[in-house]
Design a protein around this motif. Structure first.
Motif, PDB file in Angstrom:
ATOM      1  N   GLN A   1     -10.326   0.729  18.876  1.00 39.48           N
ATOM      2  CA  GLN A   1     -10.212  -0.487  19.688  1.00 39.48           C
ATOM      3  C   GLN A   1     -10.701  -0.274  21.116  1.00 39.48           C
ATOM      4  O   GLN A   1     -11.084  -1.230  21.792  1.00 39.48           O
ATOM      5  N   ASP A   2     -10.668   0.975  21.575  1.00 41.17           N
ATOM      6  CA  ASP A   2     -11.012   1.268  22.965  1.00 41.17           C
ATOM      7  C   ASP A   2     -12.413   1.834  23.142  1.00 41.17           C
ATOM      8  O   ASP A   2     -12.802   2.185  24.262  1.00 41.17           O
ATOM      9  N   LEU A   3     -13.172   1.948  22.060  1.00 41.66           N
ATOM     10  CA  LEU A   3     -14.540   2.454  22.168  1.00 41.66           C
ATOM     11  C   LEU A   3     -15.466   1.361  22.692  1.00 41.66           C
ATOM     12  O   LEU A   3     -15.436   0.229  22.188  1.00 41.66           O
ATOM     13  N   PRO A   4     -16.294   1.662  23.677  1.00 41.32           N
ATOM     14  CA  PRO A   4     -17.266   0.671  24.146  1.00 41.32           C
ATOM     15  C   PRO A   4     -18.192   0.269  22.997  1.00 41.32           C
ATOM     16  O   PRO A   4     -18.740   1.144  22.312  1.00 41.32           O
ATOM     17  N   PRO A   5     -18.372  -1.018  22.750  1.00 44.20           N
ATOM     18  CA  PRO A   5     -19.196  -1.467  21.611  1.00 44.20           C
ATOM     19  C   PRO A   5     -20.598  -0.874  21.616  1.00 44.20           C
ATOM     20  O   PRO A   5     -21.133  -0.512  20.566  1.00 44.20           O
ATOM     21  N   GLY A   6     -21.210  -0.764  22.792  1.00 42.08           N
ATOM     22  CA  GLY A   6     -22.562  -0.213  22.866  1.00 42.08           C
ATOM     23  C   GLY A   6     -22.609   1.231  22.420  1.00 42.08           C
ATOM     24  O   GLY A   6     -23.493   1.632  21.644  1.00 42.08           O
ATOM     25  N   TRP A   7     -21.655   2.042  22.892  1.00 37.88           N
ATOM     26  CA  TRP A   7     -21.614   3.457  22.498  1.00 37.88           C
ATOM     27  C   TRP A   7     -21.336   3.576  21.010  1.00 37.88           C
ATOM     28  O   TRP A   7     -21.979   4.370  20.318  1.00 37.88           O
ATOM     29  N   ARG A   8     -20.389   2.809  20.511  1.00 41.50           N
ATOM     30  CA  ARG A   8     -20.024   2.889  19.098  1.00 41.50           C
ATOM     31  C   ARG A   8     -21.213   2.558  18.209  1.00 41.50           C
ATOM     32  O   ARG A   8     -21.471   3.236  17.206  1.00 41.50           O
TER      33      ARG A   8
ATOM     34  N   SER B   1     -17.253   3.347   9.589  1.00 37.65           N
ATOM     35  CA  SER B   1     -16.369   2.182   9.593  1.00 37.65           C
ATOM     36  C   SER B   1     -16.073   1.790  11.033  1.00 37.65           C
ATOM     37  O   SER B   1     -15.966   2.645  11.915  1.00 37.65           O
ATOM     38  N   GLY B   2     -15.933   0.505  11.265  1.00 40.56           N
ATOM     39  CA  GLY B   2     -15.579   0.052  12.598  1.00 40.56           C
ATOM     40  C   GLY B   2     -14.181   0.469  12.998  1.00 40.56           C
ATOM     41  O   GLY B   2     -13.790   0.316  14.165  1.00 40.56           O
ATOM     42  N   LEU B   3     -13.411   1.031  12.050  1.00 36.68           N
ATOM     43  CA  LEU B   3     -12.051   1.474  12.332  1.00 36.68           C
ATOM     44  C   LEU B   3     -11.979   2.961  12.667  1.00 36.68           C
ATOM     45  O   LEU B   3     -10.897   3.485  12.936  1.00 36.68           O
ATOM     46  N   ALA B   4     -13.123   3.644  12.668  1.00 38.64           N
ATOM     47  CA  ALA B   4     -13.143   5.083  12.945  1.00 38.64           C
ATOM     48  C   ALA B   4     -12.906   5.347  14.427  1.00 38.64           C
ATOM     49  O   ALA B   4     -13.475   4.677  15.291  1.00 38.64           O
ATOM     50  N   ASN B   5     -12.070   6.335  14.713  1.00 38.05           N
ATOM     51  CA  ASN B   5     -11.834   6.741  16.088  1.00 38.05           C
ATOM     52  C   ASN B   5     -12.939   7.693  16.546  1.00 38.05           C
ATOM     53  O   ASN B   5     -13.706   8.214  15.733  1.00 38.05           O
ATOM     54  N   ALA B   6     -12.995   7.932  17.852  1.00 34.98           N
ATOM     55  CA  ALA B   6     -14.126   8.666  18.437  1.00 34.98           C
ATOM     56  C   ALA B   6     -14.332  10.045  17.826  1.00 34.98           C
ATOM     57  O   ALA B   6     -15.468  10.468  17.609  1.00 34.98           O
ATOM     58  N   TRP B   7     -13.253  10.770  17.552  1.00 36.24           N
ATOM     59  CA  TRP B   7     -13.404  12.143  17.072  1.00 36.24           C
ATOM     60  C   TRP B   7     -14.154  12.208  15.748  1.00 36.24           C
ATOM     61  O   TRP B   7     -14.815  13.214  15.456  1.00 36.24           O
TER      62      TRP B   7
END
Length: 393
Positions: free
Chosen positions: A55-62, A78-84
């Motif tokens: 939820q906190d990942l910048p859309p552009g970076w993701r 998946s759009g639900l994946a966390n940064a790590w």
């Protein structure tokens, strides 16, 4: 940096972290995100990827990171994946065919559905995996179990997985991710929703509990009316005694209202009254500076969750997970999950299964000595409860 290596290349987005670092002649650090590198021939990738929620990942970076991962591995993130998870895929695809990755990542990756694409990718390549679960005290304030995961891609790899637990400074090997001989409790999708079977659903994430889940004092101070402006909700069952099986009006009043717990949820399923509008307009801007709130047309407007027949705590320690009948029509919020389409017989059998002394051995350890039941695992128990009572043949 110790050990023998020909060259070392590090990536750090915060220049202050390495501004005064004295590096050896064969080592360098780039002030950039690791995704900026196109190299795929590293002998080893070592790192502590950032733990940033999806939820906190910048859309552009993701979006850019997902494209890199898909190009290199064929895996669609998946759009639900966390940064790590993005960085773990990057590490695996940046090392040579006989390289090795050593990463500090959440222990949850070994079992949870959200990490299934990563596990499948590793399994399909027959790489050897060693997972060292660290003591909760390694990182202060971290709300997830930490692991050092070593993935070895050498040519003799046969896809073996080993689990180790840090016990008083030494690593004891275990046979399964749960640290017991029992396998991980299975995950079941919420198929009950379409088949009329009982199922569980995550508690509401309103975007900010600080502003959108009120205490009794806040409710009274702003003149908000129960039922009209706010409805009861539960964010934790920690204060309820283990033997309590029903959330009645008296239990709610004693353990939540009088105890000063956040237990009132603003009604967003109708036009706010002047009273509720006045409260929402009075909330300081800094209390809702979250990705979820800022992405909405109105920062406070969330979809009002439906009323579950029972509430269950997803996390537990020594005792069984608490589960109470929802007699006051409270909404489930945060770590409290809602149970739907279950009747009283299902709930009786479910509590029996939750009290099984063997259950904790089938749940992967969470942070701070806790164990956490995932939604899919609650669904498994609900279907088993229905089968036990003879509802399914």
């Amino acid at each position: 940096m110790t050990g023998a290596y020909r060259t070392y290349l590090g990536f750090e987005v915060d220049r202050s972290k390495f501004r005064d670092v004295d590096l050896p002649a064969n080592a360098s650090i780039e002030n950039a995100c690791a995704f900026s590198s196109r190299r795929r021939d590293f002998g080893a990738c070592i790192g502590n990827p950032p733990y940033v929620r999806n939820q906190d990942l910048p859309p552009g970076w993701r979006h850019a990171a997902a494209e890199v991962v898909e190009q290199r591995t064929g895996v669609v993130m998946s759009g639900l994946a966390n940064a790590w998870q993005y960085f773990t895929f990057l590490a695996l695809s940046s090392t040579s065919p006989d390289g090795i990755c050593a990463l500090v990542i959440p222990y949850e990756w070994v079992s949870r559905p959200s990490s299934e694409p990563l596990r499948r990718y590793v399994l399909e390549n027959d790489w050897d995996v060693s997972v060292y679960r660290w003591d909760d005290g390694v990182f202060d304030g971290v709300q997830t179990t930490v692991s050092l995961t070593v993935i070895d891609k050498h040519e003799r790899a046969r896809g073996s997985w080993s689990y180790f637990v840090d016990v008083e400074g030494s690593s004891d090997e275990r046979s399964t991710p749960t640290s017991s001989d029992a396998g991980v409790l299975a995950y079941t999708s919420a198929r009950g929703h379409s088949l009329g079977l009982p199922f569980a659903k995550r508690g509401l994430s309103p975007g900010t509990q600080k502003a959108l889940v009120l205490t009794e004092g806040q409710r009274a101070r702003h003149g908000l009316r129960r039922g009209t402006d706010v409805v009861p909700c539960v964010t934790s069952l920690r204060g309820i005694s283990t033997g309590t099986t029903a959330l009645s009006g008296s239990v709610f009043n004693r353990h939540f209202v009088q105890a000063g717990q956040r237990c009132w949820l603003p009604r967003t399923d109708r036009t706010p009254s002047n009273r509720l509008s006045a409260y929402l307009n009075s909330v300081p801007v800094e209390l809702y500076q979250t990705m979820t709130c800022l992405a909405r047309n109105k920062w406070w407007r969330f979809d009002m969750p439906s009323v579950p027949v029972a509430l269950i705590a997803s996390s537990f320690k020594k005792d069984a997970p608490k589960c109470v009948d929802n007699l006051i029509q409270a909404r489930a919020v945060g770590s409290v999950c809602g149970i739907y389409e279950a009747d009283e017989h299902d709930l009786v059998e479910l509590r029996s299964l939750l009290c099984d002394p063997g259950l904790p051995e089938r749940i992967v350890p969470h942070a701070n000595g806790m164990r956490k039941l995932e939604i899919g695992q609650i669904n498994t128990l609900l279907l088993l409860a229905r089968e036990v009572r003879g509802g399914l043949k």
